[in-house]
Design a protein around this motif. Sequence first.
Motif, PDB file in Angstrom:
ATOM      1  N   GLY A   1       0.789  -0.121   2.113  1.00 19.42           N
ATOM      2  CA  GLY A   1       0.189  -1.415   1.807  1.00 19.42           C
ATOM      3  C   GLY A   1      -1.108  -1.683   2.542  1.00 19.42           C
ATOM      4  O   GLY A   1      -1.437  -2.812   2.842  1.00 19.42           O
ATOM      5  N   GLY A   2      -1.877  -0.616   2.852  1.00 20.06           N
ATOM      6  CA  GLY A   2      -3.165  -0.810   3.495  1.00 20.06           C
ATOM      7  C   GLY A   2      -3.085  -0.961   5.004  1.00 20.06           C
ATOM      8  O   GLY A   2      -4.087  -1.227   5.639  1.00 20.06           O
TER       9      GLY A   2
ATOM     10  N   GLU B   1      -3.160   0.267   8.679  1.00 20.39           N
ATOM     11  CA  GLU B   1      -3.681   1.435   9.373  1.00 20.39           C
ATOM     12  C   GLU B   1      -2.643   1.942  10.355  1.00 20.39           C
ATOM     13  O   GLU B   1      -1.883   1.184  10.928  1.00 20.39           O
ATOM     14  CB  GLU B   1      -4.972   1.107  10.132  1.00 20.39           C
ATOM     15  CG  GLU B   1      -6.188   1.011   9.247  1.00 20.39           C
ATOM     16  CD  GLU B   1      -6.294  -0.334   8.560  1.00 20.39           C
ATOM     17  OE1 GLU B   1      -5.687  -1.304   9.031  1.00 20.39           O
ATOM     18  OE2 GLU B   1      -6.981  -0.410   7.536  1.00 20.39           O
TER      19      GLU B   1
ATOM     20  N   ARG C   1      -2.659   8.909  -1.420  1.00 20.73           N
ATOM     21  CA  ARG C   1      -2.588   7.452  -1.337  1.00 20.73           C
ATOM     22  C   ARG C   1      -1.393   7.084  -0.482  1.00 20.73           C
ATOM     23  O   ARG C   1      -0.306   7.603  -0.653  1.00 20.73           O
ATOM     24  CB  ARG C   1      -2.431   6.826  -2.717  1.00 20.73           C
ATOM     25  CG  ARG C   1      -3.678   6.860  -3.509  1.00 20.73           C
ATOM     26  CD  ARG C   1      -4.586   5.777  -2.997  1.00 20.73           C
ATOM     27  NE  ARG C   1      -5.843   5.831  -3.689  1.00 20.73           N
ATOM     28  CZ  ARG C   1      -6.967   5.413  -3.172  1.00 20.73           C
ATOM     29  NH1 ARG C   1      -6.996   4.916  -1.969  1.00 20.73           N
ATOM     30  NH2 ARG C   1      -8.068   5.482  -3.842  1.00 20.73           N
ATOM     31  N   SER C   2      -1.603   6.171   0.427  1.00 19.77           N
ATOM     32  CA  SER C   2      -0.534   5.703   1.300  1.00 19.77           C
ATOM     33  C   SER C   2       0.287   4.642   0.593  1.00 19.77           C
ATOM     34  O   SER C   2      -0.232   3.879  -0.209  1.00 19.77           O
ATOM     35  CB  SER C   2      -1.143   5.117   2.577  1.00 19.77           C
ATOM     36  OG  SER C   2      -0.175   4.430   3.307  1.00 19.77           O
ATOM     37  N   THR C   3       1.559   4.573   0.909  1.00 18.82           N
ATOM     38  CA  THR C   3       2.417   3.529   0.363  1.00 18.82           C
ATOM     39  C   THR C   3       2.609   2.420   1.381  1.00 18.82           C
ATOM     40  O   THR C   3       3.432   1.552   1.202  1.00 18.82           O
ATOM     41  CB  THR C   3       3.798   4.101  -0.018  1.00 18.82           C
ATOM     42  OG1 THR C   3       4.388   4.673   1.154  1.00 18.82           O
ATOM     43  CG2 THR C   3       3.666   5.134  -1.110  1.00 18.82           C
TER      44      THR C   3
ATOM     45  N   GLY D   1      -8.974   0.794   0.647  1.00 18.12           N
ATOM     46  CA  GLY D   1      -8.351  -0.506   0.851  1.00 18.12           C
ATOM     47  C   GLY D   1      -9.357  -1.644   0.770  1.00 18.12           C
ATOM     48  O   GLY D   1      -9.029  -2.787   1.025  1.00 18.12           O
TER      49      GLY D   1
ATOM     50  N   VAL E   1      -3.202   6.970   8.799  1.00 22.43           N
ATOM     51  CA  VAL E   1      -3.443   6.206   7.578  1.00 22.43           C
ATOM     52  C   VAL E   1      -4.659   5.338   7.828  1.00 22.43           C
ATOM     53  O   VAL E   1      -4.760   4.661   8.851  1.00 22.43           O
ATOM     54  CB  VAL E   1      -2.226   5.323   7.213  1.00 22.43           C
ATOM     55  CG1 VAL E   1      -2.545   4.451   6.005  1.00 22.43           C
ATOM     56  CG2 VAL E   1      -0.995   6.183   6.967  1.00 22.43           C
TER      57      VAL E   1
ATOM     58  N   GLY F   1      -6.765   2.513   5.690  1.00 23.77           N
ATOM     59  CA  GLY F   1      -6.755   1.764   4.438  1.00 23.77           C
ATOM     60  C   GLY F   1      -5.569   2.193   3.609  1.00 23.77           C
ATOM     61  O   GLY F   1      -4.437   2.184   4.088  1.00 23.77           O
ATOM     62  N   ASP F   2      -5.808   2.621   2.382  1.00 27.06           N
ATOM     63  CA  ASP F   2      -4.698   3.086   1.562  1.00 27.06           C
ATOM     64  C   ASP F   2      -4.722   4.602   1.362  1.00 27.06           C
ATOM     65  O   ASP F   2      -4.180   5.117   0.403  1.00 27.06           O
ATOM     66  CB  ASP F   2      -4.670   2.347   0.224  1.00 27.06           C
ATOM     67  CG  ASP F   2      -5.940   2.520  -0.581  1.00 27.06           C
ATOM     68  OD1 ASP F   2      -6.885   3.157  -0.092  1.00 27.06           O
ATOM     69  OD2 ASP F   2      -5.995   1.996  -1.707  1.00 27.06           O
TER      70      ASP F   2
END
Length: 132
Positions: free
Chosen positions: A53-54, A56, A49-51, A110, A73, A75-76
């Motif tokens: 905030g959605g 790209e 999961r990316s931090t 996301g 990245v 989405g999330d």
Amino acid sequence: LGTPFRPPDLSQGGFRLIGGRLLPGDRSPAALLMYEDDLGRRLALYLTRSTGGGQEEDLAFAEEPGRQAFWWVEGDLGCALVGVLPRDTLRRLAIAAYHDLTEAWPQRPGGREKGARRSPGAPPISEPQGPG
């Protein structure tokens, strides 16, 4: 990860999936997939999961002595393909992994529907186009 995915098929680049693990991540679980070719060279695909905030991120390159990676990245979900290969080869494999992963999602991470446009100014990840 909270998002169903199918491991990318990297066989056109000569790599086959040899295993995978679910790992603890900083904020959520992460997946680590291992690939190997007939020469014994290995690639690791890390998904988490990316931090961000959605937001790209286009395909980016990072290098340290003894290893290099392409990461992005969507989405999330953050992804990185790591290996010791020529940069062009690793980039082609990262693009193949990106397309396999995003085409398999019924709904993009996301909350964006499949086929929805990326953020303004963020073109899809693709091979560079030749002149004209």
